[in-house]
Design a protein around this motif. Structure first.
Motif, short mmCIF file in Angstrom:
data_model
loop_
_atom_site.label_atom_id
_atom_site.label_comp_id
_atom_site.label_asym_id
_atom_site.label_seq_id
_atom_site.Cartn_x
_atom_site.Cartn_y
_atom_site.Cartn_z
N GLY A 137 0.81 -1.22 0.00
CA GLY A 137 0.00 0.00 0.00
C GLY A 137 0.84 1.27 0.00
N ARG A 138 0.16 2.39 0.02
CA ARG A 138 0.83 3.68 -0.01
C ARG A 138 0.33 4.57 1.10
NH1 ARG A 138 3.57 4.64 -4.73
NH2 ARG A 138 3.24 3.08 -6.34
N ASP A 139 1.12 5.58 1.44
CA ASP A 139 0.75 6.45 2.55
C ASP A 139 0.15 7.76 2.06
OD1 ASP A 139 2.83 7.91 1.67
OD2 ASP A 139 4.05 7.76 3.49
N LEU A 140 0.03 8.70 2.98
CA LEU A 140 -0.58 9.99 2.71
C LEU A 140 -0.03 10.67 1.47
CD1 LEU A 140 -2.14 12.59 3.74
CD2 LEU A 140 -0.08 13.12 5.00
N LEU A 141 1.30 10.63 1.29
CA LEU A 141 1.90 11.31 0.14
C LEU A 141 2.05 10.36 -1.04
CD1 LEU A 141 4.61 13.46 1.94
CD2 LEU A 141 2.45 14.23 0.99
N GLY A 142 1.45 9.19 -0.95
CA GLY A 142 1.54 8.24 -2.05
C GLY A 142 2.88 7.55 -2.14
N ARG A 143 3.62 7.52 -1.04
CA ARG A 143 4.91 6.82 -1.05
C ARG A 143 4.68 5.34 -0.83
NH1 ARG A 143 7.62 11.06 3.04
NH2 ARG A 143 5.75 10.44 4.17
N ASP A 144 5.55 4.55 -1.42
CA ASP A 144 5.39 3.10 -1.38
C ASP A 144 5.81 2.57 -0.01
OD1 ASP A 144 5.19 0.44 -2.04
OD2 ASP A 144 7.25 0.38 -2.76
N LEU A 145 4.88 1.93 0.69
CA LEU A 145 5.16 1.47 2.04
C LEU A 145 6.18 0.33 2.04
CD1 LEU A 145 4.57 1.74 5.02
CD2 LEU A 145 2.68 0.17 4.76
N LEU A 146 6.09 -0.54 1.03
CA LEU A 146 7.02 -1.67 0.98
C LEU A 146 8.46 -1.17 1.00
CD1 LEU A 146 7.33 -4.75 0.54
CD2 LEU A 146 7.53 -4.27 -1.88
N SER A 147 8.73 -0.21 0.13
CA SER A 147 10.11 0.26 0.07
C SER A 147 10.47 1.02 1.34
CB SER A 147 10.29 1.11 -1.19
OG SER A 147 10.60 2.42 -0.88
N ARG A 148 9.51 1.73 1.91
CA ARG A 148 9.80 2.44 3.15
C ARG A 148 10.10 1.46 4.28
NH1 ARG A 148 8.84 7.68 3.37
NH2 ARG A 148 7.92 7.93 5.42
N LEU A 149 9.43 0.32 4.24
CA LEU A 149 9.72 -0.70 5.26
C LEU A 149 11.15 -1.20 5.13
CD1 LEU A 149 6.48 -2.86 5.38
CD2 LEU A 149 7.47 -1.51 7.22
N PHE A 150 11.56 -1.44 3.88
CA PHE A 150 12.93 -1.94 3.68
C PHE A 150 13.95 -0.89 4.11
CE2 PHE A 150 13.34 -6.05 1.73
CZ PHE A 150 12.04 -6.37 1.39
N TRP A 151 13.72 0.36 3.69
CA TRP A 151 14.68 1.39 4.07
C TRP A 151 14.63 1.66 5.57
CZ3 TRP A 151 18.45 3.61 1.07
CH2 TRP A 151 18.42 3.28 -0.29
N GLY A 152 13.42 1.54 6.13
CA GLY A 152 13.29 1.71 7.57
C GLY A 152 14.05 0.64 8.34
N ALA A 153 14.08 -0.57 7.77
CA ALA A 153 14.81 -1.65 8.43
C ALA A 153 16.27 -1.28 8.64
CB ALA A 153 14.71 -2.92 7.59
N ARG A 154 16.83 -0.63 7.62
CA ARG A 154 18.25 -0.26 7.71
C ARG A 154 18.47 0.63 8.92
NH1 ARG A 154 21.05 -0.57 2.73
NH2 ARG A 154 22.12 1.42 2.99
N ILE A 155 17.65 1.65 9.04
CA ILE A 155 17.84 2.58 10.17
C ILE A 155 17.56 1.88 11.50
CG2 ILE A 155 17.03 4.72 11.23
CD1 ILE A 155 18.27 5.51 8.75
N SER A 156 16.43 1.17 11.57
CA SER A 156 16.07 0.55 12.84
C SER A 156 17.13 -0.43 13.31
CB SER A 156 14.72 -0.16 12.71
OG SER A 156 13.70 0.78 12.67
N LEU A 157 17.61 -1.25 12.37
CA LEU A 157 18.61 -2.24 12.76
C LEU A 157 19.92 -1.57 13.17
CD1 LEU A 157 17.97 -5.01 10.10
CD2 LEU A 157 17.35 -5.04 12.51
N ILE A 158 20.33 -0.59 12.37
CA ILE A 158 21.57 0.10 12.70
C ILE A 158 21.47 0.76 14.06
CG2 ILE A 158 22.91 2.17 12.12
CD1 ILE A 158 23.74 0.22 10.23
N VAL A 159 20.33 1.41 14.29
CA VAL A 159 20.15 2.07 15.58
C VAL A 159 20.29 1.06 16.71
CG1 VAL A 159 18.38 3.09 17.07
CG2 VAL A 159 18.76 4.01 14.81
N GLY A 160 19.57 -0.08 16.56
CA GLY A 160 19.64 -1.11 17.59
C GLY A 160 21.05 -1.60 17.81
N LEU A 161 21.72 -1.91 16.72
CA LEU A 161 23.06 -2.49 16.82
C LEU A 161 24.07 -1.50 17.39
CD1 LEU A 161 23.65 -4.66 13.66
CD2 LEU A 161 23.97 -5.31 16.05
N VAL A 162 24.15 -0.34 16.76
CA VAL A 162 25.21 0.59 17.15
C VAL A 162 25.04 1.04 18.60
CG1 VAL A 162 26.26 2.82 16.69
CG2 VAL A 162 25.61 1.35 14.81
#
Lengths: 305, 414, 638
Positions: free
Chosen positions: B179-204
């Motif tokens: 699906g897409r959000d308010l601005l029509g951004r692709d949630l799937l890709s945001r989830l993948f990119w979000g994973a990078r930040i979330s995991l890095i934050v957790g690890l570092v």
């Protein structure tokens, strides 16, 4: 005993001093202050206000003067809500947070114990696995997601609770549940482990061998054994619930200390934020103290030092 | 040179023993862990998530920050499976090095001026401002072609991965399966990119806390006496500080425009502050546990023998004691990462988490929660981020339980 | 997030039974405690519940600004005139009638003799003189003080030491003891200013001739005055101001007040119905001091309601003022005003029947609500006199270049913003003064033109955005503003190739940043205070408190000033049109859209009208459950 109390008191004072000092200098390092009005002020007025708040004095003098006030229990005026002092905000918010916290604790222990005991009795079955999965999920999901799901479920789909607000008991149930959920999950896991421990012990086997019914064995003997570790978990749980109320109070629009703090911090109402940090330090310290004390009462081997 | 010799003897004589011990321990534990199906499944999940997160720029996904308002709140859709997006402007990328080189030269000139400037404070500040602007400009020029497509600022590796992705898949990408959000951004890709930040934050953040905690605990435990007393007393004091409050307080203060600018110049953004602050909180428990371990290990045979052979203090601590703390550290690691990730989600909820165009799972979950209303529930905006966060944290928790059980059979659940 | 440390079975050697007992006791205590605490908070329900968007800053009408504060102020205080809830035309309030002189400079108000404070005392002309003087006093630092500057000499009075010149009649306020209530005024001496001696950047001495003697006064704080003797030949004072007797506020008798204006101000009566000029009770203020007088147990008000209690971040409960002159026509006895920050929570409360009126709806829900079929009978969005725009900090480079500002405006796709993010049908806007003021010719800025914007950027030295510094958009924290900023960020990046960031701050912090000019570009909205273009245009004159852009244009200032002095309404509008033309050519602001009111009001609420300021007075509303068909709200057109 008295020596122990005294020592703790001294350390609390030290902690508070550290917290106060750090917050004070952080606060003063940012521009803005009580004279930070929406209007450009006349130079004389500005000077007057600065003098009134001792801002014309060197930093260390300001620090000492302010410290003197805080020691006397005067936390000053809120920067952003003109009609209130910090003490008044605390007086209004604290009972609300305490009520929310205690009910959350009640939920955490009852739900946790029931789930833990059921799970232990049904060890190895699907229900056991499911209960433990839910428990772990309760620990793994952020508070606000749990709250969101609860709102969808119990406010709109099955409308039994009000959406937000403060005033009657109904409005307290949902937030207390959301606040208590992660701790219920912990309690469930702990209860299950200790229950299994007890069930495998000799006297239970003896009781079973003597022909006591299974429900009696579980309720009287095993449950009692399982309760103890849960009781010792309550200390940390109280501290967690105290701080966890930040989110829940925000979501359910409850005027407790948590939402006051969040709003104060976000609106850069530094006096209010600092007052609340100090209050929470005291509360947290008291909780740790209380836990240590209760250990000593419960367990003669623990010495207070 | 007797000292060196003894040291060598110590190394050859003691280290293998310690290493052996560690080895046998971990082999044993590994065997037990492998038997734990839930833990292994969790580990597999985690590895998969990490690999996917690492490879995200290479995957045929839409750009995470590409707004298509005409597709606002589109439900998850799989038909057609592939959609075309704007292509990468390779010409512009090709032109970039030239531009950057020119600007680097200007920057060098500016730096020189800055060093030589001894005039008034005002002028110094001016030159400094120019310097910062130039540096920002260089960064912006490098990012420009990617930014236009809706990619967040990326490092060199991710940039070349994105280029490879365009070379491989052209401008085709998977349709918005989530699906897409308010601005029509692709949630799937945001989830993948979000994973990078979330995991890095957790690890570092966890690693920061680990480094502080282990060292602090080891030194305290090893030194003993009044040093130990004082160091542990300090930990006690910190235990009673309500850190959540301090962190929020700190983040809002550091968000003040002038301070944030200064920090940004030193390459410190909110995430970095978060790493440092969280690292500074979560080391407390670690240091206590490590200290306990060190005290009990201190009198073990192999440490005594190293000491009798004249090994230096630091050598004993870092070479002989620390490796034996592996098990504690591992358990701690798997238990702390989820907590840090939850903490990040919590800060995102308050609006103090990552800043756009970056995304994290916490931020996404919060965006989903914010649009809940009885009128319409955009279920995909809550479900998928919660699922991602929940799965990862669940796996980490199960793996943590498994590791603990495997390393310390005494603590096992019956 | 949770700090859970589990101490594995920190065991256990008291007898099992006693420990279970302790646990059970503890448990019972907790349960009892929580029940007790909530029962204490149990309240009888109110007749009517309104949701205010945020916790209000204060209830002191002199110190507030903003709609949430206004809702309370209109309910508990009343000015000389009221605004008609439907048309917003001035109707009699505390003043029963008034006379306006031929030259439109002198207003004489005849107060009704049955107007009462909530303690039963009559409201007199002295109350207004007291309140307005306090409002203008620089020590009060009222944000809205400029709303009273239309009164003769009021501006100079409120400027304090900067508003006086040698030979002016002045008043010297002497210091009081530091323990005195902070609302008390020191002793006042009247004299003539001889000279001002600057001491340094911040401080000045004033030489004043009083009774033929020249005395040098040095303003200081009360505690300093109490602790230290002044230097030789100098006397302490609180402040030196223009003599208040010079200000055009005159009490003719207890029930007659005469106001003299600087210029004929066609909307002056409208201003009197606006809360900054509402009266406060002198005795109450001076007995309790600030801010204690605002506490519900102390406050004395003269409006339809008074405060029963206030729980911070929860609610303000209003009860009918039994001394209010028009009490027969106030039909809601008990009103709750809830402070709920989150729009979604507010909507949830409304839809579950816990609130009767919400003033805003979150956009995702609005999208659905407005499309419902059959159309809802409690939602009727209507444009009103307001403007949503981005301020540009023209003191910062390169925003000081008019080409850049124009290019930024031209690069916006406003249609995309309103169609995707603003579902209530908000119209796009290219002007500061919104449409809807009769006789005023709309002015517009350049429409969208990306080619031209790029050309302007190149001309200013930033071809394709190269070399352009990072821009930051500041908004206050609210979902709609954040989303708009995100979209604008993307539009600018796409059209101009520049790097844009967003930053958001909570309302209070955001306002401070604005005022201190700590922003590049900042979101701002303005709702008319009265029905006249001037309410928008006078914000951008050089010395306006609201002008935080740093933009200043002598010709613009002159035009607005000329319009102020112009008696002929036609000519006045032509002058204001010219002024807006300059503003829209220079663009210290980028107009984006016009607000639309987004009230949801239950069908049984009567006396609620859509009007041009989206201002709704609780005293005019009532509840009628037998209402059939549409109420006033649904009937009133845009």
């Amino acid at each position: 005993m008295i020596g122990f109390m005294f020592k703790r008191l001294v350390w609390m004072a030290v902690t508070l001093l550290v917290v106060y000092t750090v917050s004070f200098f952080l606060m003063r390092s940012v521009p803005g202050g009580p004279f930070d009005r929406e209007r450009v002020l006349e130079p004389e007025i500005m000077q007057n206000i600065k003098k009134r708040y001792n801002l014309d004095k060197p930093l260390y003098q300001q620090y000492l003067l302010e410290l003197g006030k805080v020691v006397q229990g005067d936390l000053g005026y809120s920067y952003k809500i003109n009609d209130y002092t910090v003490n008044e905000v605390i007086r209004e918010g604290l009972p609300i947070s305490v009520a929310l916290g205690s009910l959350a604790l009640v939920f955490a222990t009852t739900l946790g114990l029931i789930a833990g005991v059921t799970s232990a009795v049904l060890r190895g079955t699907w229900s056991d696995a499911l209960l433990m999965l839910i428990a772990t999920l309760g620990i793994a999901l952020p508070n606000f997601v749990i709250a969101g799901i609860c709102i969808i479920l119990f406010v709109f789909l099955i409308p039994i609770f009000p959406a937000a607000g403060w005033g009657d008991f109904n409005q307290l149930v949902l937030p207390a549940f959301c606040l208590g959920a992660p701790y219920a999950a912990y309690v469930a896991r702990i209860a299950r482990t200790s229950m299994l421990d007890v069930l495998s012990q000799d006297h239970i086997r003896t009781a079973k061998a003597k022909g006591l019914g299974p429900s009696r064995v579980i309720l009287v003997h095993a449950l009692r054994g399982a309760l103890l570790p849960v009781v010792s978990f309550l200390g940390p749980a109280v501290a967690g619930i105290l701080t966890g109320s930040l989110v829940v109070e925000q979501i359910f629009a409850i005027p407790g200390l948590g939402s006051h703090f969040v709003q104060a911090a976000l609106q850069k109402d530094y006096t209010l934020a600092m007052g609340l940090v100090l209050l929470y330090t005291v509360l947290l310290y008291m909780m740790n103290w209380f836990v240590d004390l209760s250990y000593a009462l419960l367990d003669p081997r623990v010495e207070l030092g | 040179m007797p000292e060196i010799q003894t040291a060598k003897i110590g190394e050859t004589a003691v280290a293998p023993q310690a290493a052996n011990m560690g080895m046998s321990l971990s082999q044993d534990a590994w065997r037990r862990l492998r038997k734990n199906r839930v833990a292994m499944l969790s580990m597999g999940t985690l590895i998969a998530i990490c690999v996917l997160a690492f490879l995200t720029p290479l995957l045929p996904l839409q750009a995470p920050d590409h707004a298509q308002t005409e597709l606002q709140y589109e439900e998850p859709t799989a038909t057609p499976l592939w959609v075309a997006n704007r292509p990468l402007d390779t010409d512009e990328i090709a032109r970039t090095p030239e531009l950057v080189e020119k600007m680097e030269k200007e920057l060098a000139a500016l730096k020189k001026r800055y060093e030589q400037a001894q005039t008034s404070q005002d002028e110094l500040a001016n030159v400094r401002k120019e310097l910062r602007r130039k540096e920002a400009e260089i960064q912006d020029t490098i990012h420009a072609p990617f930014r236009k497509l809706g990619y967040p600022p990326m490092g060199l590796l991710s940039r070349s991965m994105v280029r490879a992705r365009f070379a491989l898949f052209g401008n085709w990408s998977v349709n918005s399966l989530c699906g897409r959000d308010l601005l029509g951004r692709d949630l799937l890709s945001r989830l993948f990119w979000g994973a990078r930040i979330s995991l890095i934050v957790g690890l570092v953040a966890t690693i920061v806390s680990l480094v502080i905690g282990v060292n602090y605990g080891a030194i305290s435990g090893y030194c003993g006496g009044w040093i130990d007393d004082a160091m542990m007393r300090f930990v006690d004091v910190l235990y009673s500080v309500p850190f959540i409050f301090v962190v929020i307080f700190l983040l809002t203060i550091l968000g003040e425009e002038s301070i944030a600018d200064e920090l940004a110049y030193w390459g410190i953004n909110r995430i970095t502050v978060f790493f440092l602050v969280v690292g500074a909180i979560y080391w407390l428990t670690m240091s206590r546990v490590v200290r306990g371990q060190v005290i009990s290990l201190k009198h073990e045979l192999f440490v005594e023998s190293a000491r009798s052979l004249g090994a230096s203090q630091s050598r004993i601590v870092f070479l002989h004691l620390l490796p034996n703390l592996m098990s504690v550290v591992l358990v701690y690691l798997t238990l702390t990462i989820p907590r840090v990730m939850l903490f990040e989600a919590f800060l995102s909820f308050l609006g103090l988490g990552v800043e756009p165009p970056e995304v994290s799972w916490g931020l996404l979950a919060n965006e989903g929660i914010k649009v809940i209303s009885p009128v319409k529930i955009y279920w995909w905006l809550i479900l998928f981020p919660s699922l991602a966060l929940g799965t990862t944290l669940l796996a980490l928790n199960f793996l943590g339980d498994g590791v603990r059980d495997a390393l310390d059979p005494r603590l096992r659940d019956a | 997030m949770q700090f859970i440390t589990y101490y594995p079975s920190a065991a256990s050697y008291m007898s099992d039974t006693s420990r279970s007992l302790i646990a059970a006791l503890l448990f019972a205590c907790l349960l009892l405690g929580s029940v007790w605490a909530t029962l204490g908070g149990g309240l009888p329900p109110a007749d009517f519940t309104v949701i205010n968007e945020s916790e209000i800053k204060s209830v002191d009408p002199a110190l507030i600004s903003g709609q949430p504060e206004g809702r309370i102020a209109y309910a508990i205080f009343e000015g000389l005139v009221r605004n008609d809830p439907k048309t917003l035309e001035p109707i009699p309030g505390v003043a029963a009638r008034w006379e306006i002189s031929e030259n439109r400079l002198t207003y004489t108000f005849y107060l009704r003799n049955d107007a009462r404070w909530s303690n039963g005392e009559p409201v007199t002309a002295h109350d207004f003189a007291y309140s307005w003087r306090r409002f203008l006093d620089p020590r009060t630092a009222a944000e809205y003080a400029y709303q009273a500057w239309y009164i003769k000499n009021a501006h100079n009075y409120s400027l304090g030491g900067s508003g006086i010149e040698p030979d002016d009649p002045v008043e010297v306020e002497l210091n009081l003891s530091p323990d005195a209530k902070n609302t008390l005024r020191g002793k006042i001496l009247h004299g003539k200013l001889v000279r001002i001696l600057p001491r340094n950047d911040d401080e000045r001495d004033f030489i004043v001739e009083i009774g033929g003697k020249q005395i040098t006064y040095r303003p200081t704080d009360d505690s300093e005055a109490a602790d230290y003797d002044p230097p030789q030949g100098v006397a302490w004072c609180r402040q030196v101001l223009l003599d208040f007797r010079e200000v055009g506020i005159e009490v003719l008798d207890d029930l007659t007040l005469q106001v003299t204006l600087e210029n004929p101000t066609p909307y002056f009566l409208g201003l009197l119905g606006f809360y900054p000029l509402f009266p406060v009770n002198q005795r109450c203020l001076e007995t309790y001091g600030a801010p204690d007088w605002t506490k519900s147990r102390n406050i004395v008000t003269n409006g339809a309601y008074t405060i029963a209690f206030r729980r911070i971040r929860d609610r303000i409960r209003l009860v009918k003022n039994k001394y209010y002159w028009n009490r027969e026509n106030v039909r809601l006895e008990v009103v709750d005003v809830l402070a709920v920050e989150s729009l979604t929570t507010a909507l949830n409360l409304y839809l579950t029947g816990k609130a009767d009126w919400i003033s805003n709806v979150p956009p995702p829900a609005m999208r659905e609500l407005i499309r419902e079929d059959p159309p809802r009978n409690d939602l009727n969005p209507a444009p009103y006199l307001s403007s949503y725009y981005y301020l540009i900090n023209t003191l910062r480079e390169p925003l000081n270049d008019v080409r850049i500002r124009r290019a930024l405006s031209m690069a916006l796709d406003r249609e995309e913003i309103t169609s995707s993010l603003l579902p209530a049908g908000e119209p796009v806007s290219l002007s500061l003064v919104p449409p809807g003021i009769e006789g005023y010719q709309m002015q517009t800025a350049d429409a969208e033109n990306i080619e031209e914007a790029r050309r302007l950027f190149a001309e200013a030295g930033y071809p394709e955005g190269h070399g352009f510094p990072r821009l930051e958009i500041l908004t206050n924290t609210q979902e709609t503003h954040l989303a708009i900023a995100e979209l604008i960020r993307k539009q600018w990046q796409r059209a101009l190739g520049i790097t844009v960031k967003t930053r958001n701050e909570e309302w209070g912090a955001y306002q401070t940043s604005l005022r201190q000019g700590k922003y590049d570009i900042a979101r701002r909205g303005w709702i008319s205070d009265y029905t006249d273009p001037n309410t928008f245009l006078d914000m951008f004159i050089s010395h306006s408190e609201q002008n935080s852009t740093g933009w200043s244009n002598a010709k613009y200032d002159q035009l607005v000033e000329n319009a102020r002095q112009e008696v002929d309404p036609e000519k006045r509008f032509r002058l204001l049109e010219k002024a807006e033309r300059i503003l829209l050519d220079e663009l210290p602001l980028i107009p984006i859209y016009t607000y639309v009111s987004k009230n949801m009001v239950k069908p049984y609420v009567r006396g609620f009208y859509n009007n041009v300021q989206d201002e709704h007075y609780i005293w005019a509303m009532w509840i009628d459950h037998s209402t059939e068909g549409s109420n006033e709200f649904m009937r009133s057109g845009p």
